[in-house]
Design an enzyme around this catalytic site. Structure first.
Site, mmCIF file in Angstrom:
data_model
loop_
_atom_site.group_PDB
_atom_site.id
_atom_site.type_symbol
_atom_site.label_atom_id
_atom_site.label_comp_id
_atom_site.label_asym_id
_atom_site.label_seq_id
_atom_site.Cartn_x
_atom_site.Cartn_y
_atom_site.Cartn_z
ATOM 1 N N LYS A 54 53.895 -2.792 18.507
ATOM 2 C CA LYS A 54 53.195 -3.961 18.974
ATOM 3 C C LYS A 54 53.324 -4.314 17.238
ATOM 4 O O LYS A 54 53.980 -4.325 15.965
ATOM 5 C CB LYS A 54 51.638 -3.585 18.888
ATOM 6 C CG LYS A 54 51.506 -2.284 17.919
ATOM 7 C CD LYS A 54 50.136 -1.393 18.716
ATOM 8 C CE LYS A 54 49.576 -1.653 17.476
ATOM 9 N NZ LYS A 54 47.980 -0.683 17.757
ATOM 10 N N TYR A 275 44.974 -17.242 -13.315
ATOM 11 C CA TYR A 275 43.489 -17.551 -13.277
ATOM 12 C C TYR A 275 42.809 -17.398 -13.541
ATOM 13 O O TYR A 275 42.357 -16.288 -13.373
ATOM 14 C CB TYR A 275 43.952 -18.242 -11.361
ATOM 15 C CG TYR A 275 44.847 -19.657 -11.101
ATOM 16 C CD1 TYR A 275 44.673 -20.158 -11.203
ATOM 17 C CD2 TYR A 275 46.072 -19.198 -10.019
ATOM 18 C CE1 TYR A 275 45.459 -21.111 -10.591
ATOM 19 C CE2 TYR A 275 46.612 -19.753 -9.140
ATOM 20 C CZ TYR A 275 46.661 -21.311 -9.770
ATOM 21 O OH TYR A 275 47.450 -21.881 -8.934
#
Length: 380
Positions: A54, A275
């Site tokens: 899956k 950042y």
């Protein structure tokens, strides 16, 4: 002029243009997947072993993974969604059994029947819809029945099982080929839920038509013979994730992730990096910026590390969308340059170790890997 004509290194040893232009390379070892399948099957003592593919084979490619398992003798596969099963049927042909763990969504029954898929019926409503589909198509249809043995996620409740058992027409047109449930705490061998679920599964399955039984997932295989029944459904262990977290990993690693260096530089003492200047250099250091970020599935808060020549290269500053800055002071000057690869997952740092760095599990690491990597399949 083609892209290949523009390659800086046209010699036979150079990577193909698609790999050379990629920011990172994800290597998937199909031989390791097959070896893991053999190991798991050997632990079952004669029981059958399926393959759970899956979520696009846990993010690694359902088609190549399933084909490798099929070559190893696997003839039973599980996916989560009907659309996954339809796509897998086109890859594997008509022979293998393909089960749909989430059952069939309303309106998709005819398509699933046409593709020869076997739904895992999780509720009275799903049973009724599949029964009506069989009547409409005027033929019997295969199905698995899932009972909720104590996870409270999917599966028929005890009351639903009792009512279905009392209804002599409840399974008209349905051939029950599997009765199953799912363990909630199999990765904790001493957890009392494992024994409680085993007993409840036995009780509920005894009310249903005689059919092969399935309870064990990857970790459930290692709980012992009582939990293994007729069919095991390993997923994560096939892909190298440790099914026994409190012990050494018995599985072979399947994945290697290497990211490409974009540039290197000298950073002076006191300089802020990334950042928000979340990192400020206490002393001068050498850094490398690599082409990997949270757009590639590397979690923004996962401040793990990269490796080269077995040396740890810590992240400095925040993970950006497309890049991460590394402290490369531990390697000799000039060792790393633009275009070189550094290891993020591999011999120096497993999937499970990366997961610890991100406060998550290996499942989430693998299924979160993005689509921008060059994917290289090997079979060693």
């Amino acid at each position: 002029m083609t892209f290949a004509d523009m390659r800086p290194c046209p010699s036979p040893g150079c990577p193909p243009p698609e790999e050379a232009s990629a920011g990172a390379v994800l290597t998937i070892d199909l031989g390791a997947v097959r070896a893991n399948y053999r190991l798991l099957k050997a632990r079952l003592g004669g029981g059958a072993c399926a393959g759970v593919v899956k979520a696009d084979g846990y993010g690694l490619g359902a088609a190549p993974i399933a084909e490798a398992l099929q070559r190893e003798g696997c003839d039973t596969f599980f996916v989560a969604l009907a659309e996954e099963g339809i796509a897998l049927r086109q890859v594997l042909g008509e022979a293998p059994s393909i089960f749909i763990l989430n059952g069939v969504p309303p309106g998709a029954e005819a398509a699933c029947a046409a593709a020869g898929l076997t739904p895992v019926l999780n509720s009275a409503e799903q049973v009724a819809a599949w029964r009506q589909t069989a009547r409409r198509l005027e033929r019997r249809l295969k199905a698995a029945l899932q009972v909720d043995s104590g996870m409270a996620r999917l599966g028929m409740t005890a009351g639903e099982v009792e009512r279905l058992a009392a209804d002599r027409h409840g399974l008209d047109g349905i051939d029950v080929v599997l009765v199953m449930s799912h363990l909630a705490c199999a990765d904790e061998p001493g957890h009392p839920a494992n024994k409680a679920q085993l007993l409840e599964f036995r009780r509920l399955s005894a009310m249903l038509p005689a059919a092969p039984a399935s309870l064990a997932n990857s970790s459930g295989i290692f709980l012992g013979a009582d939990w293994q029944f007729d069919l095991a459904r390993p997923g994560a262990a096939l892909y190298g994730i440790n099914p026994t977290p409190d012990a050494e990993n018995p599985m072979r690693p399947v994945v290697r992730l290497d990211a490409r260096v974009i540039q290197t530089r000298e950073v002076g003492a006191g300089a802020g990096v990334g950042y928000g200047h979340a990192y400020r250099a206490a002393a001068s250091l050498r850094t490398a910026t690599i082409s990997l970020g949270y757009a590639d599935g590397w979690q923004r808060h996962n401040a793990a590390a990269a490796f080269v020549d077995g040396r740890r290269l810590p992240f400095v500053g925040r993970v950006s969308m497309d890049s991460i800055v590394l402290d490369i002071s531990a390697v000799p000057a000039g060792r790393l340059k633009a275009g070189d690869l550094v290891e993020l997952i591999g011999p120096s740092q497993s999937v499970d170790q990366v997961a610890v760095g991100g406060g998550t599990i290996g499942y989430e690491v693998l299924t979160g890997l993005g689509s921008r990597f060059f994917r290289r399949y090997v079979d060693q």
